[in-house]
Design a protein around this motif. Structure first.
Motif, PDB file in Angstrom:
ATOM      1  N   CYS A  78       0.816  -1.212   0.000  1.00  0.00           N
ATOM      2  CA  CYS A  78       0.000   0.000   0.000  1.00  0.00           C
ATOM      3  C   CYS A  78       0.850   1.263   0.000  1.00  0.00           C
ATOM      4  CB  CYS A  78      -0.936   0.002   1.206  1.00  0.00           C
ATOM      5  SG  CYS A  78      -2.112  -1.372   1.206  1.00  0.00           S
ATOM      6  N   GLY A  79       2.147   1.116  -0.245  1.00  0.00           N
ATOM      7  CA  GLY A  79       3.014   2.280  -0.384  1.00  0.00           C
ATOM      8  C   GLY A  79       3.560   2.843   0.911  1.00  0.00           C
ATOM      9  N   ARG A  84      10.159   4.051  -3.427  1.00  0.00           N
ATOM     10  CA  ARG A  84       9.969   3.758  -4.843  1.00  0.00           C
ATOM     11  C   ARG A  84       8.516   3.467  -5.185  1.00  0.00           C
ATOM     12  NH1 ARG A  84      14.825  -0.494  -4.602  1.00  0.00           N
ATOM     13  NH2 ARG A  84      13.319  -1.262  -3.112  1.00  0.00           N
ATOM     14  N   TYR A  85       7.696   3.243  -4.167  1.00  0.00           N
ATOM     15  CA  TYR A  85       6.288   2.906  -4.403  1.00  0.00           C
ATOM     16  C   TYR A  85       5.482   3.565  -3.290  1.00  0.00           C
ATOM     17  CZ  TYR A  85       2.145  -0.016  -5.235  1.00  0.00           C
ATOM     18  OH  TYR A  85       0.885  -0.460  -5.515  1.00  0.00           O
ATOM     19  N   THR A  86       5.064   4.801  -3.522  1.00  0.00           N
ATOM     20  CA  THR A  86       4.437   5.597  -2.482  1.00  0.00           C
ATOM     21  C   THR A  86       2.963   5.263  -2.333  1.00  0.00           C
ATOM     22  OG1 THR A  86       3.779   7.361  -4.003  1.00  0.00           O
ATOM     23  CG2 THR A  86       6.010   7.464  -3.079  1.00  0.00           C
ATOM     24  N   LYS A  87       2.365   5.794  -1.283  1.00  0.00           N
ATOM     25  CA  LYS A  87       0.930   5.591  -1.071  1.00  0.00           C
ATOM     26  C   LYS A  87       0.139   6.192  -2.223  1.00  0.00           C
ATOM     27  CE  LYS A  87      -0.758   5.248   2.951  1.00  0.00           C
ATOM     28  NZ  LYS A  87      -1.228   5.425   4.349  1.00  0.00           N
ATOM     29  N   HIS A  88       0.588   7.324  -2.742  1.00  0.00           N
ATOM     30  CA  HIS A  88      -0.082   7.916  -3.900  1.00  0.00           C
ATOM     31  C   HIS A  88      -0.022   6.967  -5.092  1.00  0.00           C
ATOM     32  CE1 HIS A  88      -1.391  10.952  -6.807  1.00  0.00           C
ATOM     33  NE2 HIS A  88      -0.389  10.551  -7.570  1.00  0.00           N
ATOM     34  N   ASP A  89       1.131   6.343  -5.315  1.00  0.00           N
ATOM     35  CA  ASP A  89       1.262   5.373  -6.405  1.00  0.00           C
ATOM     36  C   ASP A  89       0.286   4.222  -6.213  1.00  0.00           C
ATOM     37  OD1 ASP A  89       3.344   6.833  -7.523  1.00  0.00           O
ATOM     38  OD2 ASP A  89       4.864   5.743  -6.380  1.00  0.00           O
ATOM     39  N   ALA A  90       0.238   3.695  -4.996  1.00  0.00           N
ATOM     40  CA  ALA A  90      -0.617   2.541  -4.714  1.00  0.00           C
ATOM     41  C   ALA A  90      -2.085   2.874  -4.927  1.00  0.00           C
ATOM     42  CB  ALA A  90      -0.385   2.058  -3.279  1.00  0.00           C
ATOM     43  N   ILE A  91      -2.528   3.998  -4.418  1.00  0.00           N
ATOM     44  CA  ILE A  91      -3.930   4.375  -4.554  1.00  0.00           C
ATOM     45  C   ILE A  91      -4.287   4.576  -6.024  1.00  0.00           C
ATOM     46  CG2 ILE A  91      -5.611   6.197  -4.055  1.00  0.00           C
ATOM     47  CD1 ILE A  91      -4.206   6.539  -1.345  1.00  0.00           C
ATOM     48  N   GLY A  92      -3.376   5.212  -6.776  1.00  0.00           N
ATOM     49  CA  GLY A  92      -3.632   5.402  -8.193  1.00  0.00           C
ATOM     50  C   GLY A  92      -3.792   4.097  -8.935  1.00  0.00           C
ATOM     51  N   LEU A  93      -2.934   3.134  -8.636  1.00  0.00           N
ATOM     52  CA  LEU A  93      -2.979   1.852  -9.337  1.00  0.00           C
ATOM     53  C   LEU A  93      -4.210   1.036  -8.972  1.00  0.00           C
ATOM     54  CD1 LEU A  93       0.782   0.861  -9.137  1.00  0.00           C
ATOM     55  CD2 LEU A  93      -0.499   1.410 -11.204  1.00  0.00           C
ATOM     56  N   VAL A  94      -4.533   0.932  -7.671  1.00  0.00           N
ATOM     57  CA  VAL A  94      -5.619   0.038  -7.259  1.00  0.00           C
ATOM     58  C   VAL A  94      -6.989   0.667  -7.453  1.00  0.00           C
ATOM     59  CG1 VAL A  94      -4.132  -1.129  -5.600  1.00  0.00           C
ATOM     60  CG2 VAL A  94      -5.597   0.743  -4.824  1.00  0.00           C
ATOM     61  N   PRO A 124      -0.541 -10.296   1.453  1.00  0.00           N
ATOM     62  CA  PRO A 124      -1.098  -9.842   2.730  1.00  0.00           C
ATOM     63  C   PRO A 124      -0.734  -8.400   3.072  1.00  0.00           C
ATOM     64  CG  PRO A 124      -0.316 -12.088   2.957  1.00  0.00           C
ATOM     65  CD  PRO A 124       0.071 -11.648   1.576  1.00  0.00           C
ATOM     66  N   ALA A 125       0.425  -7.927   2.624  1.00  0.00           N
ATOM     67  CA  ALA A 125       0.821  -6.552   2.908  1.00  0.00           C
ATOM     68  C   ALA A 125      -0.053  -5.527   2.194  1.00  0.00           C
ATOM     69  CB  ALA A 125       2.284  -6.339   2.502  1.00  0.00           C
ATOM     70  N   ALA A 126      -0.845  -5.982   1.219  1.00  0.00           N
ATOM     71  CA  ALA A 126      -1.686  -5.062   0.444  1.00  0.00           C
ATOM     72  C   ALA A 126      -3.174  -5.207   0.763  1.00  0.00           C
ATOM     73  CB  ALA A 126      -1.461  -5.288  -1.048  1.00  0.00           C
ATOM     74  N   LYS A 127      -3.516  -6.029   1.732  1.00  0.00           N
ATOM     75  CA  LYS A 127      -4.939  -6.238   2.034  1.00  0.00           C
ATOM     76  C   LYS A 127      -5.640  -4.941   2.413  1.00  0.00           C
ATOM     77  CE  LYS A 127      -6.283  -9.762   4.444  1.00  0.00           C
ATOM     78  NZ  LYS A 127      -6.377 -10.774   5.527  1.00  0.00           N
ATOM     79  N   GLU A 128      -4.941  -4.073   3.133  1.00  0.00           N
ATOM     80  CA  GLU A 128      -5.560  -2.857   3.638  1.00  0.00           C
ATOM     81  C   GLU A 128      -6.060  -1.945   2.516  1.00  0.00           C
ATOM     82  OE1 GLU A 128      -4.300   1.074   6.304  1.00  0.00           O
ATOM     83  OE2 GLU A 128      -2.981  -0.667   6.204  1.00  0.00           O
ATOM     84  N   CYS A 129      -5.382  -1.948   1.379  1.00  0.00           N
ATOM     85  CA  CYS A 129      -5.761  -1.043   0.286  1.00  0.00           C
ATOM     86  C   CYS A 129      -6.372  -1.779  -0.901  1.00  0.00           C
ATOM     87  CB  CYS A 129      -4.547  -0.232  -0.179  1.00  0.00           C
ATOM     88  SG  CYS A 129      -3.138  -1.225  -0.730  1.00  0.00           S
ATOM     89  N   GLN A 375       4.553   7.562 -18.444  1.00  0.00           N
ATOM     90  CA  GLN A 375       4.005   8.033 -17.166  1.00  0.00           C
ATOM     91  C   GLN A 375       2.512   7.703 -17.047  1.00  0.00           C
ATOM     92  OE1 GLN A 375       6.303   9.164 -14.846  1.00  0.00           O
ATOM     93  NE2 GLN A 375       7.715   8.581 -16.483  1.00  0.00           N
ATOM     94  N   LYS A 376       1.983   7.872 -15.851  1.00  0.00           N
ATOM     95  CA  LYS A 376       0.617   7.462 -15.551  1.00  0.00           C
ATOM     96  C   LYS A 376      -0.401   8.491 -16.064  1.00  0.00           C
ATOM     97  CE  LYS A 376       2.502   4.086 -13.293  1.00  0.00           C
ATOM     98  NZ  LYS A 376       3.735   3.948 -14.072  1.00  0.00           N
ATOM     99  N   PRO A 377      -1.468   8.040 -16.683  1.00  0.00           N
ATOM    100  CA  PRO A 377      -2.467   8.977 -17.219  1.00  0.00           C
ATOM    101  C   PRO A 377      -3.064   9.897 -16.161  1.00  0.00           C
ATOM    102  CG  PRO A 377      -2.785   6.800 -18.162  1.00  0.00           C
ATOM    103  CD  PRO A 377      -1.774   6.640 -17.065  1.00  0.00           C
ATOM    104  N   TRP A 378      -3.273   9.373 -14.952  1.00  0.00           N
ATOM    105  CA  TRP A 378      -3.919  10.177 -13.912  1.00  0.00           C
ATOM    106  C   TRP A 378      -2.999  11.272 -13.353  1.00  0.00           C
ATOM    107  CZ3 TRP A 378      -3.500   4.861 -13.947  1.00  0.00           C
ATOM    108  CH2 TRP A 378      -2.508   4.295 -13.142  1.00  0.00           C
ATOM    109  N   GLU A 379      -1.825  11.429 -13.964  1.00  0.00           N
ATOM    110  CA  GLU A 379      -0.966  12.569 -13.630  1.00  0.00           C
ATOM    111  C   GLU A 379      -1.278  13.785 -14.514  1.00  0.00           C
ATOM    112  OE1 GLU A 379       1.170  12.623 -11.189  1.00  0.00           O
ATOM    113  OE2 GLU A 379       1.076  10.512 -10.603  1.00  0.00           O
ATOM    114  N   CYS A 380      -2.173  13.601 -15.509  1.00  0.00           N
ATOM    115  CA  CYS A 380      -2.575  14.689 -16.419  1.00  0.00           C
ATOM    116  C   CYS A 380      -1.357  15.385 -17.021  1.00  0.00           C
ATOM    117  CB  CYS A 380      -3.469  15.703 -15.705  1.00  0.00           C
ATOM    118  SG  CYS A 380      -5.088  15.040 -15.242  1.00  0.00           S
TER     119      CYS A 380
END
Length: 447
Positions: A78-79, A84-94, A124-129, A375-380
């Motif tokens: 969940c970042g 290298r893999y922030t919470k913002h990255d995780a939320i955007g992906l999931v 299991p480390a990603a269950k929360e998100c 880059q990720k589309p949701w970065e506009c």
């Protein structure tokens, strides 16, 4: 002396014994209830957790009218605490990535002879998100790393398996795609991917007896591979398709380039899964050289990108076929070394004399895309080389499918968003979902 290999058990214990004194009718009823419970349990160890969404055992389903392809994504964290893999990255992906990817698969299969089902393999480390993926129509399966790192027999890999990668050993949950044996084919994708055209040709090549390789339109890395798999050799079976990431290797190492971990088409098979686990436990990853002393001396090489290259390059060289990375899993990479490269300035990274420039591929020829270099589309993002560049066009495709996703939703729950296009910021590309450049201008999917 190396420790004995302790695998994580793949199946839970079977039925509890009936007491001898039970009446026959009570015994049969108890057995039936226990059988149902067993088939609801996770197929991995007791530490792996339970299914996050209702499903039968991994991949098993009633026989459909059309063969059902499994599409598999993975969530490894969940970042939290990872630069290298922030919470913002995780939320955007999931959320954003998962929503639009699933809809792109849905649109592709509207024109396909195959049905589909979406899976999320959740560490299991990603269950929360991970709740969002179940809401979006994925069958979420909690899976732990399929081995205990303490059982790796060689010291170097045992001590460094979490290094030089995005996710460390957690990335190995991707291997569970091979256990979805209720499906004839599994497509493993990263969440920042997009399907733009049906992949039926790949599925036909794996499943149709007597597939005509002479007439095939599969975009292979080297066209001569058709001769390798054609009727003259008597070959009838392909177990995997993949692309390679030549940007990760130095000049001279192209033969051992990694398999790009964001796209794999595989034939599920428990034996293959076990082979991969055995390779890890053998631990033959050599310092400065990689798996078997050849494959994987690059970022991510100790994990999926390296071990898959080793498996299909060394252990099972006849099982897989490399695809054209400009057309499938397109990342829009520069195919040549830079002019300042000491060994091969300006030459093709894959070792060929001539190579297609993936940056100039027509978007209508792209079957699937992977938003890494672009880059990720949701970065506009708005700073393109030019408005007609492939990255700009692929971002436009992502937002087109985002709009289609929203149009397909009902407005009963108030989640649908259809912003007006008149007066919107670059509506032809962003379809109303970017109000200004940058992530602050993005209008996120409501889940």
């Amino acid at each position: 002396m190396a420790p004995s290999a302790r695998r994580r058990p793949l199946l839970p214990p079977l039925l509890l014994p009936c007491l001898a004194a039970q009446l026959l009718v009570l015994c049969l009823a108890g057995l039936a209830l226990q059988f149902a419970a067993v088939h609801r349990l996770d197929r991995s160890s007791q530490n792996d957790g339970n299914l996050l969404a209702s499903s039968s055992s991994a991949g098993a389903a009633a026989t459909p009218a059309r063969p059902t392809i499994a599409y598999v994504v993975t969530l490894t964290g969940c970042g939290d605490g990872d630069k290298r893999y922030t919470k913002h990255d995780a939320i955007g992906l999931v959320t954003q990535g998962a929503a639009v990817l699933r809809h792109s698969v849905h649109l592709a299969h509207a024109k396909s002879k195959y049905d589909y089902r979406m899976y999320a393999l959740v560490h299991p480390a990603a269950k929360e998100c991970s709740a969002a993926v179940a809401k979006l129509g994925y069958t979420a399966l909690v899976r732990n790393t399929p081995f205990d790192a303490r059982d790796i027999r060689q010291e170097f890999l045992r001590e460094h398996i979490d290094g030089a990668s995005c996710c460390g050993r957690k990335e190995y949950v991707k291997l569970y795609a091979y256990t979805l044996t209720g499906h004839p084919v599994a497509v493993v994708l990263d969440l920042d991917s997009l399907i733009l055209r049906p992949l039926d040709e790949l599925f036909d090549a794996m499943l149709v007896e007597g597939y005509d390789w002479e007439a095939s339109s599969i975009p292979m890395h080297v066209d001569e591979q058709k001769a390798i798999v054609g009727p003259s050799t008597g070959r009838r079976r392909v177990d995997a398709f993949y692309t390679r990431d030549y940007n990760m290797v130095n000049a001279g190492g192209e033969q051992y380039a990694g398999v790009q971990g964001g796209f794999l088409v595989v034939r599920p098979n428990e034996t293959t899964f076990e082979e991969y686990v055995d390779i890890v436990l053998e631990g033959d990853y050599r310092s400065g050289k990689g798996w078997g002393g050849k494959y994987g001396y690059f970022f991510g090489g100790m994990q999926i990108q390296g071990i898959c290259a080793y498996y299909y390059g060394e252990r099972r060289p006849d099982a897989g076929i490399e695809l054209n990375r400009c057309r499938i899993n397109a990342m829009v990479d520069n195919p040549r070394f830079g002019p300042d490269d000491r060994k091969r300035p300006g030459q093709c990274r894959d070792g060929r004399e001539r190579c297609e420039d993936c940056r100039t591929t027509d978007v209508t020829d792209v079957l699937s895309a992977h938003f890494t270099i672009c880059q990720k589309p949701w970065e506009c993002r708005t700073h393109w080389e030019n408005d007609r560049s492939l990255c700009a066009r692929l971002h436009g495709e992502w937002f087109r499918i985002r709009r289609s996703f929203e149009e397909a939703r009902t407005d009963d729950d108030g989640l649908r968003q259809l912003p007006p296009l008149e007066g919107a910021f670059e509506p032809d590309r962003y379809h109303g979902y970017c109000t200004k450049p940058g992530r602050q201008g993005y209008l996120p999917v409501k889940i």
